[in-house]
Design a protein around this motif. Structure first.
Motif, short mmCIF file in Angstrom:
data_model
loop_
_atom_site.label_atom_id
_atom_site.label_comp_id
_atom_site.label_asym_id
_atom_site.label_seq_id
_atom_site.Cartn_x
_atom_site.Cartn_y
_atom_site.Cartn_z
N SER A 33 17.38 3.13 10.22
CA SER A 33 17.22 4.44 9.57
C SER A 33 18.30 4.68 8.53
CB SER A 33 17.25 5.56 10.62
OG SER A 33 16.19 5.42 11.55
N THR A 34 19.53 4.28 8.85
CA THR A 34 20.65 4.45 7.92
C THR A 34 20.44 3.61 6.67
OG1 THR A 34 22.16 4.85 9.78
CG2 THR A 34 23.15 4.33 7.65
N ILE A 35 20.00 2.38 6.85
CA ILE A 35 19.77 1.49 5.71
C ILE A 35 18.67 2.03 4.81
CG2 ILE A 35 18.94 -0.80 5.04
CD1 ILE A 35 20.40 -1.90 7.52
N VAL A 36 17.57 2.50 5.42
CA VAL A 36 16.46 3.06 4.65
C VAL A 36 16.92 4.29 3.87
CG1 VAL A 36 14.21 4.20 4.82
CG2 VAL A 36 14.67 2.14 6.16
N PHE A 37 17.80 5.07 4.47
CA PHE A 37 18.34 6.26 3.80
C PHE A 37 19.21 5.87 2.61
CE2 PHE A 37 21.97 9.18 3.38
CZ PHE A 37 21.31 10.35 3.04
N LEU A 38 19.99 4.79 2.75
CA LEU A 38 20.95 4.41 1.72
C LEU A 38 20.33 3.63 0.56
CD1 LEU A 38 23.98 3.30 3.94
CD2 LEU A 38 23.81 5.38 2.57
N LEU A 39 19.33 2.83 0.84
CA LEU A 39 18.78 1.94 -0.19
C LEU A 39 18.39 2.65 -1.50
CD1 LEU A 39 16.64 -0.59 1.88
CD2 LEU A 39 18.74 -1.05 0.60
N PRO A 40 17.65 3.76 -1.44
CA PRO A 40 17.27 4.41 -2.70
C PRO A 40 18.46 4.99 -3.46
CG PRO A 40 15.88 5.17 -0.88
CD PRO A 40 17.06 4.45 -0.28
N LYS A 41 19.58 5.14 -2.78
CA LYS A 41 20.76 5.77 -3.39
C LYS A 41 21.74 4.76 -3.99
CE LYS A 41 20.46 9.76 -0.32
NZ LYS A 41 19.03 9.43 0.00
N VAL A 42 21.45 3.48 -3.85
CA VAL A 42 22.32 2.45 -4.42
C VAL A 42 22.13 2.44 -5.94
CG1 VAL A 42 22.89 0.00 -4.50
CG2 VAL A 42 22.22 1.05 -2.34
N PRO A 43 23.19 2.63 -6.72
CA PRO A 43 23.07 2.63 -8.19
C PRO A 43 22.49 1.31 -8.71
CG PRO A 43 25.21 3.47 -7.51
CD PRO A 43 24.56 2.91 -6.28
N GLU A 44 21.77 1.38 -9.81
CA GLU A 44 21.10 0.21 -10.36
C GLU A 44 22.06 -0.91 -10.73
OE1 GLU A 44 17.94 -0.78 -10.77
OE2 GLU A 44 17.34 0.97 -9.59
N PHE A 45 23.28 -0.55 -11.14
CA PHE A 45 24.21 -1.59 -11.59
C PHE A 45 24.79 -2.40 -10.42
CE2 PHE A 45 27.04 1.98 -10.72
CZ PHE A 45 28.14 1.38 -10.12
N ILE A 46 24.57 -1.93 -9.20
CA ILE A 46 25.05 -2.65 -8.02
C ILE A 46 23.96 -3.63 -7.58
CG2 ILE A 46 25.74 -2.48 -5.60
CD1 ILE A 46 27.05 0.15 -6.21
N SER A 47 24.28 -4.90 -7.62
CA SER A 47 23.32 -5.95 -7.27
C SER A 47 23.51 -6.39 -5.82
CB SER A 47 23.51 -7.15 -8.19
OG SER A 47 24.78 -7.76 -7.95
N PRO A 48 22.52 -7.08 -5.25
CA PRO A 48 22.70 -7.63 -3.90
C PRO A 48 23.92 -8.54 -3.79
CG PRO A 48 20.39 -7.68 -4.49
CD PRO A 48 21.14 -7.25 -5.73
N ASN A 49 24.16 -9.36 -4.82
CA ASN A 49 25.34 -10.24 -4.80
C ASN A 49 26.64 -9.45 -4.76
OD1 ASN A 49 23.81 -12.53 -4.82
ND2 ASN A 49 24.11 -13.01 -6.98
N LEU A 50 26.67 -8.34 -5.47
CA LEU A 50 27.86 -7.49 -5.48
C LEU A 50 28.10 -6.89 -4.10
CD1 LEU A 50 30.11 -6.45 -7.30
CD2 LEU A 50 28.66 -4.47 -7.85
N LEU A 51 27.02 -6.55 -3.41
CA LEU A 51 27.15 -6.03 -2.05
C LEU A 51 27.65 -7.11 -1.09
CD1 LEU A 51 23.94 -3.81 -1.76
CD2 LEU A 51 26.31 -3.02 -1.69
N THR A 52 27.21 -8.35 -1.30
CA THR A 52 27.71 -9.45 -0.48
C THR A 52 29.22 -9.61 -0.66
OG1 THR A 52 25.59 -10.62 -0.67
CG2 THR A 52 27.50 -11.91 0.02
N LEU A 53 29.65 -9.53 -1.92
CA LEU A 53 31.08 -9.60 -2.20
C LEU A 53 31.82 -8.44 -1.55
CD1 LEU A 53 33.52 -10.78 -3.69
CD2 LEU A 53 32.85 -9.44 -5.70
N LEU A 54 31.22 -7.25 -1.59
CA LEU A 54 31.83 -6.07 -0.98
C LEU A 54 32.01 -6.29 0.52
CD1 LEU A 54 32.73 -3.06 -1.33
CD2 LEU A 54 30.38 -2.43 -0.73
#
Length: 228
Positions: A33-54
């Motif tokens: 539920s938390t992930i579904v809530f957060l996904l639409p709010k991730v800014p476009e400039f943040i990529s999946p690879n950037l999240l992996t690095l994070l």
């Protein structure tokens, strides 16, 4: 009507972003539920690879917390809780974001996720090795080795069943983060307790790996006997 549309959107996101893996952990529903809530709010400039690095940087913060706790004051261990939260954010959203945006790279993402997980757990284990006292440093080595064993089990299970699962029954990476956070808090309140708690968790992880290995061998045996 609005509520029905909201539920439909939720179901659509869940189907699109979680269909590639099976989860059995205790916190599955809350985490999802938390992930579904957060996904639409991730800014476009943040990529999946950037999240992996994070996520990896979050593990690095846990490592730093152990170092500061060892050489300055043990309350620096509380920084590790922030690191674990950052690690969860990056590690849990990277692949899900790719599926949410319909840009998944299944095998690239799969390989990157395993590599990032291993780097993260080595950082945490090495940090504890620096913090640990005397003979208890062996627990850090044992924890990293056993976690690596659990990763191998998950990959072999995937090979045999073609169903990817990162959990060992009711316990998954998220639950493990909560356990580590609890150990850090307890160590700040009762200095020296980490040696006993880390040792206990390592023993439990060993038992879980033994059980999962036996189950894996049964799956392999069943598949061998039922091959055409």
């Amino acid at each position: 009507m609005g509520k029905e549309t909201l539920l439909e959107d939720y179901s659509t996101i869940v189907q699109r972003t979680f269909s590639d893996r099976k989860r059995t952990n205790i916190l599955k529903r809350a985490e999802q539920s938390t992930i579904v809530f957060l996904l639409p709010k991730v800014p476009e400039f943040i990529s999946p690879n950037l999240l992996t690095l994070l996520g990896t940087l979050g593990s690095g913060l846990v490592f730093l917390a152990f170092v500061l706790g060892a050489y300055l004051a043990n309350w620096y261990l509380l920084l590790g809780i922030i690191g674990l939260a950052i690690n969860w954010l990056g590690d849990s959203l990277d692949g899900r974001l790719a599926y949410y945006r319909n840009i998944p790279r299944r095998w690239y993402g799969f390989a990157l996720d395993i590599i990032a997980d291993w780097i993260g757990i080595v950082l945490i284990g090495f940090g504890y090795y620096i913090y640990a006292q005397n003979d208890t440093q062996i627990v850090a080595f044992a924890f990293v080795a056993l976690y690596g064993w659990s990763i191998i089990i998950s990959q072999l299970r995937y090979k045999i069943t073609n169903e990817y699962s990162i959990d060992s029954g009711f316990v998954g990476p998220t639950e493990l983060r909560f356990i580590i956070a609890f150990i850090l808090i307890t160590e700040v309140l009762f200095e020296g307790s980490i040696a006993y708690l880390a040792g206990l968790i390592t023993v439990i992880l060993f038992v879980i790996n033994i059980i999962d290995s036996l189950k894996l061998l049964k799956l392999g045996d069943f598949k061998d006997k039922n091959q055409d």
